[in-house]
Design a protein around this motif. Structure first.
Motif, PDB file in Angstrom:
ATOM      1  N   TYR A 153       9.672   1.229   2.527  1.00 11.23           N
ATOM      2  CA  TYR A 153       9.021   0.612   0.990  1.00 11.23           C
ATOM      3  C   TYR A 153       8.724  -0.199   1.283  1.00 11.23           C
ATOM      4  O   TYR A 153       8.651  -1.914   2.335  1.00 11.23           O
ATOM      5  CB  TYR A 153      10.030   0.862   0.543  1.00 11.23           C
ATOM      6  N   GLY A 154       7.786  -1.040   0.911  1.00 10.85           N
ATOM      7  CA  GLY A 154       7.774  -2.868   0.438  1.00 10.85           C
ATOM      8  C   GLY A 154       6.974  -2.565   1.394  1.00 10.85           C
ATOM      9  O   GLY A 154       5.880  -2.041   2.290  1.00 10.85           O
ATOM     10  N   THR A 155       7.474  -3.691   2.640  1.00 10.09           N
ATOM     11  CA  THR A 155       6.083  -4.752   3.645  1.00 10.09           C
ATOM     12  C   THR A 155       5.706  -4.012   4.438  1.00 10.09           C
ATOM     13  O   THR A 155       4.537  -3.972   5.206  1.00 10.09           O
ATOM     14  CB  THR A 155       7.567  -5.871   4.244  1.00 10.09           C
ATOM     15  N   ASP A 156       6.374  -2.826   4.968  1.00 11.76           N
ATOM     16  CA  ASP A 156       6.423  -2.068   6.224  1.00 11.76           C
ATOM     17  C   ASP A 156       4.928  -0.934   5.902  1.00 11.76           C
ATOM     18  O   ASP A 156       3.948  -1.332   6.375  1.00 11.76           O
ATOM     19  CB  ASP A 156       6.929  -0.540   6.163  1.00 11.76           C
ATOM     20  N   ILE A 157       5.200  -0.293   4.840  1.00  8.70           N
ATOM     21  CA  ILE A 157       3.874  -0.248   4.117  1.00  8.70           C
ATOM     22  C   ILE A 157       2.709  -0.503   3.624  1.00  8.70           C
ATOM     23  O   ILE A 157       2.028  -0.135   3.639  1.00  8.70           O
ATOM     24  CB  ILE A 157       4.472   1.416   2.913  1.00  8.70           C
ATOM     25  N   THR A 158       3.130  -1.893   3.471  1.00  6.49           N
ATOM     26  CA  THR A 158       1.715  -2.730   2.458  1.00  6.49           C
ATOM     27  C   THR A 158       1.252  -3.228   4.375  1.00  6.49           C
ATOM     28  O   THR A 158      -0.126  -3.081   4.190  1.00  6.49           O
ATOM     29  CB  THR A 158       2.266  -3.645   2.236  1.00  6.49           C
ATOM     30  N   ALA A 159       1.964  -3.029   5.535  1.00  6.20           N
ATOM     31  CA  ALA A 159       1.083  -3.801   6.967  1.00  6.20           C
ATOM     32  C   ALA A 159       0.270  -1.894   7.289  1.00  6.20           C
ATOM     33  O   ALA A 159      -0.901  -2.313   7.879  1.00  6.20           O
ATOM     34  CB  ALA A 159       1.877  -4.375   7.134  1.00  6.20           C
ATOM     35  N   HIS A 160       0.952  -0.782   6.806  1.00  4.59           N
ATOM     36  CA  HIS A 160       0.238   0.106   7.378  1.00  4.59           C
ATOM     37  C   HIS A 160      -1.085   0.125   6.578  1.00  4.59           C
ATOM     38  O   HIS A 160      -1.853   0.913   7.119  1.00  4.59           O
ATOM     39  CB  HIS A 160       1.105   1.328   7.143  1.00  4.59           C
ATOM     40  N   LYS A 161      -1.072   0.693   5.791  1.00  4.54           N
ATOM     41  CA  LYS A 161      -2.531   0.418   5.139  1.00  4.54           C
ATOM     42  C   LYS A 161      -3.357  -0.723   5.157  1.00  4.54           C
ATOM     43  O   LYS A 161      -4.535  -0.329   5.385  1.00  4.54           O
ATOM     44  CB  LYS A 161      -1.595   0.807   3.497  1.00  4.54           C
ATOM     45  N   ALA A 162      -2.691  -1.938   5.357  1.00  2.00           N
ATOM     46  CA  ALA A 162      -3.579  -2.554   5.361  1.00  2.00           C
ATOM     47  C   ALA A 162      -4.553  -2.300   6.799  1.00  2.00           C
ATOM     48  O   ALA A 162      -5.773  -2.859   7.183  1.00  2.00           O
ATOM     49  CB  ALA A 162      -3.387  -3.826   5.583  1.00  2.00           C
ATOM     50  N   ALA A 163      -3.489  -1.800   7.438  1.00  2.99           N
ATOM     51  CA  ALA A 163      -4.456  -1.989   8.840  1.00  2.99           C
ATOM     52  C   ALA A 163      -5.341  -0.896   8.492  1.00  2.99           C
ATOM     53  O   ALA A 163      -6.258  -1.130   9.804  1.00  2.99           O
ATOM     54  CB  ALA A 163      -2.802  -1.641   9.643  1.00  2.99           C
ATOM     55  N   MET A 164      -4.982   0.740   8.266  1.00  2.00           N
ATOM     56  CA  MET A 164      -5.677   1.819   8.026  1.00  2.00           C
ATOM     57  C   MET A 164      -6.840   1.451   7.482  1.00  2.00           C
ATOM     58  O   MET A 164      -8.298   2.041   7.447  1.00  2.00           O
ATOM     59  CB  MET A 164      -4.757   2.832   7.491  1.00  2.00           C
ATOM     60  N   LYS A 165      -7.261   0.021   5.878  1.00  2.00           N
ATOM     61  CA  LYS A 165      -8.096  -0.385   5.886  1.00  2.00           C
ATOM     62  C   LYS A 165      -9.033  -1.274   6.469  1.00  2.00           C
ATOM     63  O   LYS A 165     -10.198  -0.499   6.144  1.00  2.00           O
ATOM     64  CB  LYS A 165      -7.462  -0.783   4.956  1.00  2.00           C
ATOM     65  N   HIS A 166      -8.338  -1.449   7.618  1.00  3.91           N
ATOM     66  CA  HIS A 166      -9.279  -2.095   8.259  1.00  3.91           C
ATOM     67  C   HIS A 166      -9.622  -1.922  10.103  1.00  3.91           C
ATOM     68  O   HIS A 166     -10.240  -1.965  10.701  1.00  3.91           O
ATOM     69  CB  HIS A 166      -9.109  -3.955   8.370  1.00  3.91           C
ATOM     70  N   ASN A 167      -9.306   0.166   9.928  1.00  2.00           N
ATOM     71  CA  ASN A 167      -9.638   0.529  11.046  1.00  2.00           C
ATOM     72  C   ASN A 167      -8.640   0.291  11.836  1.00  2.00           C
ATOM     73  O   ASN A 167      -9.629   0.080  13.066  1.00  2.00           O
ATOM     74  CB  ASN A 167     -11.290   0.582  10.583  1.00  2.00           C
ATOM     75  N   LEU A 168      -7.678  -0.177  11.814  1.00  2.00           N
ATOM     76  CA  LEU A 168      -6.660  -1.086  13.249  1.00  2.00           C
ATOM     77  C   LEU A 168      -6.048   0.127  13.373  1.00  2.00           C
ATOM     78  O   LEU A 168      -5.201   0.868  12.585  1.00  2.00           O
ATOM     79  CB  LEU A 168      -5.992  -2.116  12.728  1.00  2.00           C
ATOM     80  N   GLN A 169      -5.489   0.094  14.795  1.00  2.00           N
ATOM     81  CA  GLN A 169      -4.384   1.203  14.581  1.00  2.00           C
ATOM     82  C   GLN A 169      -3.227   0.579  14.275  1.00  2.00           C
ATOM     83  O   GLN A 169      -2.982  -0.510  14.508  1.00  2.00           O
ATOM     84  CB  GLN A 169      -4.145   1.014  16.838  1.00  2.00           C
ATOM     85  N   THR A 170      -2.302   1.275  13.763  1.00 10.51           N
ATOM     86  CA  THR A 170      -1.113   1.091  13.662  1.00 10.51           C
ATOM     87  C   THR A 170      -0.132   1.885  14.208  1.00 10.51           C
ATOM     88  O   THR A 170      -0.393   3.506  13.729  1.00 10.51           O
ATOM     89  CB  THR A 170      -1.442   1.107  11.986  1.00 10.51           C
ATOM     90  N   ILE A 171       1.077   1.894  13.983  1.00 12.32           N
ATOM     91  CA  ILE A 171       2.237   2.339  14.804  1.00 12.32           C
ATOM     92  C   ILE A 171       3.831   2.051  13.750  1.00 12.32           C
ATOM     93  O   ILE A 171       3.890   0.980  13.011  1.00 12.32           O
ATOM     94  CB  ILE A 171       2.655   1.585  16.139  1.00 12.32           C
ATOM     95  N   GLY A 172       3.496   3.762  13.354  1.00 11.91           N
ATOM     96  CA  GLY A 172       5.331   3.496  12.386  1.00 11.91           C
ATOM     97  C   GLY A 172       6.114   4.434  13.505  1.00 11.91           C
ATOM     98  O   GLY A 172       6.567   5.351  14.435  1.00 11.91           O
ATOM     99  N   CYS A 173       7.382   3.257  13.246  1.00 12.39           N
ATOM    100  CA  CYS A 173       8.153   3.446  14.036  1.00 12.39           C
ATOM    101  C   CYS A 173       9.423   3.706  13.053  1.00 12.39           C
ATOM    102  O   CYS A 173       9.929   3.374  12.476  1.00 12.39           O
ATOM    103  CB  CYS A 173       9.307   2.559  15.333  1.00 12.39           C
ATOM    104  N   LEU A 174      10.569   5.171  13.479  1.00 13.68           N
ATOM    105  CA  LEU A 174      10.813   5.578  12.468  1.00 13.68           C
ATOM    106  C   LEU A 174      12.628   5.767  12.515  1.00 13.68           C
ATOM    107  O   LEU A 174      12.662   6.167  14.430  1.00 13.68           O
ATOM    108  CB  LEU A 174      10.757   7.044  12.318  1.00 13.68           C
ATOM    109  N   ALA A 175      13.082   6.380  11.593  1.00 13.91           N
ATOM    110  CA  ALA A 175      14.840   6.225  12.397  1.00 13.91           C
ATOM    111  C   ALA A 175      15.186   7.459  11.918  1.00 13.91           C
ATOM    112  O   ALA A 175      16.680   7.196  11.561  1.00 13.91           O
ATOM    113  CB  ALA A 175      15.883   5.404  11.307  1.00 13.91           C
TER     114      ALA A 175
END
Length: 367
Positions: A153-175
């Motif tokens: 939640y919060g900062t993490d998903i904000t960063a991922h969504k912003a990256a996808m918006k600008h066609n940047l690669q984004t990696i989610g590290c899962l627990a």
């Protein structure tokens, strides 16, 4: 690695009391995970740091049976597996002593010749924190960085969504393993994430979901990246753990300052106050401090200042760096006979004048 190598490496990873550091030590001594699991106990006990507690569960056969089940899951879901000595294992993570023995991957991740940064922060991110994060990613997009975060939640998903918006690669590290997703509400982003990057985890599909997994996951977030950026944080929180891990890996850390009365700024302000992070006030601080270079056709037209006036202290530091090239802050202070706080402030002024620039590892050099 072959399926047989994977089987024995998974089995070794499944043994209680043997973490990534110990497993690597055993493999280095014996040559392979299979050799570890077939070696005589008395020979393993000769290895420094290896005792009876470590080996108490090593030779039980159920580890291989569980490994076989995990291989079935890996095959059925076309999961890519990276062994810590493989060529395609993330390069920066190879240099982390506690980097995962095995890393499981889904999506279309390509780490070659890329700037990689982690963006972390509060789960209860403020409106201003969201705005800063989105603007940060937008301004950095010209450098084509990979954005790493924890898909929370919060900062993490904000960063991922912003990256996808600008066609940047984004990696989610899962627990957790790749058979589930947390939080479930973020499942709707998975398809786009895997098209624009994907997911990393070192957890099995059979691992129990546990809050302590998040702390273990944080070392992957920090280890993958050249730098970790903390957008917002309370006095305590997982993002501060990630920042501490990044510092232990000798990676750069940035923190966004906030008002002293804001609870979600306490953590960032403390990082800056204790010199554990660069103060991040504008997105361009990141490429400047990390010394990222743009291709010529993307560079803005800048009028270079030809003549810069330096005061007496600045001249002393400038001449020292000119003669000795790259040096760390405390070394500069020692050899110039100046207190560290004064050197720190002077270097900042010299950066603003375009005379010196910071480098990774807390180094400075003359431009």
């Amino acid at each position: 690695m072959t399926e047989n190598d994977l089987l024995y490496t998974l089995a070794l990873q499944h043994v209680p009391n043997i973490g990534d550091i110990t497993a690597k030590r055993l493999i280095a001594h014996c040559g392979s995970a299979e050799a570890v699991l077939t070696e005589k106990k008395q020979n393993l006990l000769k290895i420094s740091g290896i005792g009876m507690v470590t080996l108490s569960d090593l030779f039980k056969t159920h580890h291989l049976r569980e490994a076989e089940k995990e291989i079935d899951f890996i095959k059925e879901n076309t999961i890519k597996v990276s062994y810590f000595e493989d060529e395609h294992y993330p390069d920066k993570l190879k240099h982390c002593i506690d980097g995962p023995l095995l890393l499981f991957q889904s999506g279309q991740i390509n780490l070659e010749e890329q700037h990689i940064i982690s963006i972390v922060g509060a789960r209860k991110i403020t409106t201003s924190g969201i705005a800063f994060c989105e603007n940060l990613v937008e301004q950095l997009a010209v450098y084509n960085p990979i954005i790493v975060s924890g898909f929370a939640y919060g900062t993490d998903i904000t960063a991922h969504k912003a990256a996808m918006k600008h066609n940047l690669q984004t990696i989610g590290c899962l627990a957790h393993g790749l058979n589930q997703i947390y939080p479930k509400v973020h499942k709707k982003y998975m398809v786009d994430m895997e098209k624009n990057g994907g997911f990393f985890t070192d957890f099995w599909s059979s691992d129990t979901f546990d809050k302590n997994n998040f702390l273990k996951r944080n070392r992957v977030i920090a280890g993958l990246s050249q730098a970790t950026i903390v957008i917002e944080s309370a006095e305590k929180g997982g993002s501060l753990v990630t920042a501490d891990i990044a510092n232990s890996y000798n990676r750069d850390v940035f923190a966004v300052p906030g008002r002293t009365t804001d609870s979600q700024s306490v953590g960032c302000n403390n990082l800056i106050k204790h010199q554990k992070a660069h103060m991040l006030t504008t997105p361009l601080d990141v490429p400047y401090i990390l010394n990222w270079q743009l291709e010529d056709d993307k560079k803005p037209a800048i009028q270079k200042q030809l003549f810069v006036e330096l005061d007496a202290t600045e001249k002393v530091i400038y001449n020292y760096l000119k003669e000795n090239e790259k040096q760390q802050l405390d070394i500069i202070a020692l050899n110039c006979g100046l207190p560290i706080f004064k050197v720190s402030g002077t270097l900042l002024n010299m950066e603003l004048k375009g005379v010196v620039r910071p480098l990774p590892g807390k180094l400075f050099e003359v431009i």
